[in-house]
Design a protein around this motif. Structure first.
Motif, PDB file in Angstrom:
ATOM      1  N   SER A  35      27.581 -14.566   6.654  1.00 49.51           N
ATOM      2  CA  SER A  35      26.203 -15.550   6.734  1.00 49.51           C
ATOM      3  C   SER A  35      26.843 -16.310   7.650  1.00 49.51           C
ATOM      4  O   SER A  35      27.772 -16.419   8.383  1.00 49.51           O
ATOM      5  N   LYS A  36      25.756 -17.292   7.963  1.00 52.48           N
ATOM      6  CA  LYS A  36      25.920 -18.200   9.069  1.00 52.48           C
ATOM      7  C   LYS A  36      26.366 -19.622   8.505  1.00 52.48           C
ATOM      8  O   LYS A  36      26.213 -20.555   9.357  1.00 52.48           O
ATOM      9  N   GLY A  37      26.389 -19.715   7.333  1.00 46.20           N
ATOM     10  CA  GLY A  37      26.864 -21.064   6.949  1.00 46.20           C
ATOM     11  C   GLY A  37      27.802 -21.250   5.767  1.00 46.20           C
ATOM     12  O   GLY A  37      28.384 -20.146   5.532  1.00 46.20           O
ATOM     13  N   THR A  39      27.469 -23.614   2.860  1.00 47.41           N
ATOM     14  CA  THR A  39      27.132 -24.363   1.925  1.00 47.41           C
ATOM     15  C   THR A  39      26.006 -24.023   0.996  1.00 47.41           C
ATOM     16  O   THR A  39      25.362 -22.738   1.307  1.00 47.41           O
ATOM     17  N   THR A  41      22.846 -25.005   0.744  1.00 46.07           N
ATOM     18  CA  THR A  41      21.755 -25.084   1.534  1.00 46.07           C
ATOM     19  C   THR A  41      21.285 -23.863   2.410  1.00 46.07           C
ATOM     20  O   THR A  41      20.165 -23.853   2.806  1.00 46.07           O
ATOM     21  N   THR A  42      22.021 -22.959   2.468  1.00 44.44           N
ATOM     22  CA  THR A  42      21.720 -21.672   3.250  1.00 44.44           C
ATOM     23  C   THR A  42      22.154 -20.342   2.410  1.00 44.44           C
ATOM     24  O   THR A  42      23.079 -20.577   1.624  1.00 44.44           O
ATOM     25  N   LYS A  43      21.567 -19.381   2.795  1.00 49.59           N
ATOM     26  CA  LYS A  43      21.758 -18.268   1.977  1.00 49.59           C
ATOM     27  C   LYS A  43      22.545 -16.938   2.863  1.00 49.59           C
ATOM     28  O   LYS A  43      22.007 -16.911   3.884  1.00 49.59           O
ATOM     29  N   GLU A  46      19.054 -12.696   0.364  1.00 52.08           N
ATOM     30  CA  GLU A  46      17.900 -13.055  -0.538  1.00 52.08           C
ATOM     31  C   GLU A  46      16.894 -11.704  -0.777  1.00 52.08           C
ATOM     32  O   GLU A  46      16.722 -10.949   0.243  1.00 52.08           O
ATOM     33  N   SER A  57      19.480 -14.251  -4.873  1.00 49.88           N
ATOM     34  CA  SER A  57      19.986 -14.939  -3.863  1.00 49.88           C
ATOM     35  C   SER A  57      21.274 -15.234  -3.975  1.00 49.88           C
ATOM     36  O   SER A  57      21.848 -15.473  -5.107  1.00 49.88           O
ATOM     37  N   SER A  59      23.838 -17.943  -2.134  1.00 53.42           N
ATOM     38  CA  SER A  59      23.926 -18.799  -1.203  1.00 53.42           C
ATOM     39  C   SER A  59      25.223 -18.626  -0.264  1.00 53.42           C
ATOM     40  O   SER A  59      26.302 -18.093  -0.921  1.00 53.42           O
ATOM     41  N   ASP A  60      25.464 -19.541   0.666  1.00 55.25           N
ATOM     42  CA  ASP A  60      26.557 -19.639   1.480  1.00 55.25           C
ATOM     43  C   ASP A  60      27.899 -20.090   0.810  1.00 55.25           C
ATOM     44  O   ASP A  60      29.068 -20.018   1.531  1.00 55.25           O
TER      45      ASP A  60
END
Length: 232
Positions: A35-37, A39, A41-43, A46, A57, A59-60
C-alpha cells in the motif's frame, strides 16, 4: 501458426506459477500488495459490489472492515468455516476478571463473609457487578474460578479451626452453594489459600458471589476471580 502456439503455451504456464506484485517489483507471495500509506485514512484493499457498495476493506494501518458484520461485537465461524455472528454461537469467552479487595479489618468468626472485588474486565452484555454480586445479564453456562488467600494469624493462641470458601448462586432470593472448599487448619498457621471452581447454568438475573466462613476471625489478603461464558 504452430511455431507461434508453443511459445504462447509456455508463457501462459510460466505466468500461472509466477508471483504478482502491486506497487512492488519484488513480490514475496503469489499476490503481494504494497500500500501507499500507513494510517487508517488510506486503504490497501477495497472490494465493492455492482452498486459500488463497499463490502470489504483493509486500511493501511491493518484495520479490516466487513460490511455484513459491522454491528456485531463478536465473530465466530460455523461448521463450514463461514463467518457468523458470534453472539449466537457457543464460543467460550472471558467475560469477567476481578481482583479481591483486601480486608482492612478482621472479618467476624462464624459469620459468612461476602468478598468484594475490583473488576479488571467485565463484559457488560453478560454481567454487571455491585458490592460483591455479579448479576447475570445473558443466560448460559458460566465457568467460575476463584483463588483466595486469607490471613488467620491474628488469632492467639492460634489453634487451627475450620475455614470454608464458597462460590454461591442466588436465584429468586434463595442462595445455594455451587462449590466449596473446607479445610481444617493446623495450629499456628498464618495464611490459608485455596482455589475452587465450578461450571453451572445461570438464568438472567441470577447472582454469582464468593464467600467464606471461618471459625475464628480472618482477613482476606488477596483474591482473583475469572468468569468464562460457554454459551447455551
Amino acid at each position: 501458426m504452430k511455431k507461434l502456439l508453443l511459445p504462447i503455451v509456455l508463457l501462459t504456464s510460466l505466468n500461472a506459477y509466477s508471483q504478482v506484485g502491486m506497487n512492488t517489483s519484488t513480490p514475496s507471495a503469489t499476490l503481494d500488495v504494497v500500500s501507499k500509506g500507513t494510517t487508517s485514512t488510506t486503504k490497501a484493499l477495497e472490494i465493492n459490489d455492482s452498486t459500488n457498495k463497499e463490502l470489504v476493506s483493509i486500511s493501511d494501518d491493518g484495520s479490516v472492515r466487513l460490511e455484513n458484520y459491522k454491528n456485531f461485537s463478536l465473530l465466530g465461524t460455523d461448521t463450514n468455516g463461514n463467518l457468523v455472528n458470534g453472539t449466537t454461537a457457543s464460543i467460550p469467552s472471558i467475560v469477567g476478571i476481578a481482583t479481591g479487595i483486601t480486608s482492612t479489618s478482621d472479618l467476624s468468626a462464624n459469620t459468612e463473609a461476602k468478598y468484594t472485588f475490583t473488576t479488571d474486565k467485565i463484559n457488560a452484555a453478560n454481567l454487571s457487578y455491585s458490592s460483591g454480586n455479579f448479576t447475570v445479564l445473558k443466560a448460559g453456562y458460566y465457568g467460575i474460578l476463584l483463588y483466595t488467600k486469607k490471613n488467620v494469624g491474628m488469632n492467639f493462641p492460634n489453634t487451627g479451626g475450620t475455614v470454608q470458601t464458597f462460590i454461591k448462586k442466588t436465584a429468586s432470593s434463595t442462595t445455594t452453594e455451587l462449590s466449596v472448599n473446607q479445610s481444617s487448619l493446623t495450629d499456628n498457621l498464618t495464611f490459608e489459600a485455596n482455589t475452587i471452581g465450578v461450571t453451572a447454568y445461570f438464568n438472567v438475573g441470577e447472582i454469582i458471589s464468593c464467600r467464606a466462613n471461618y471459625t475464628r476471625p480472618h482477613r482476606l489478603t488477596t483474591a482473583s476471580l475469572s468468569i468464562v461464558y460457554y454459551g447455551t
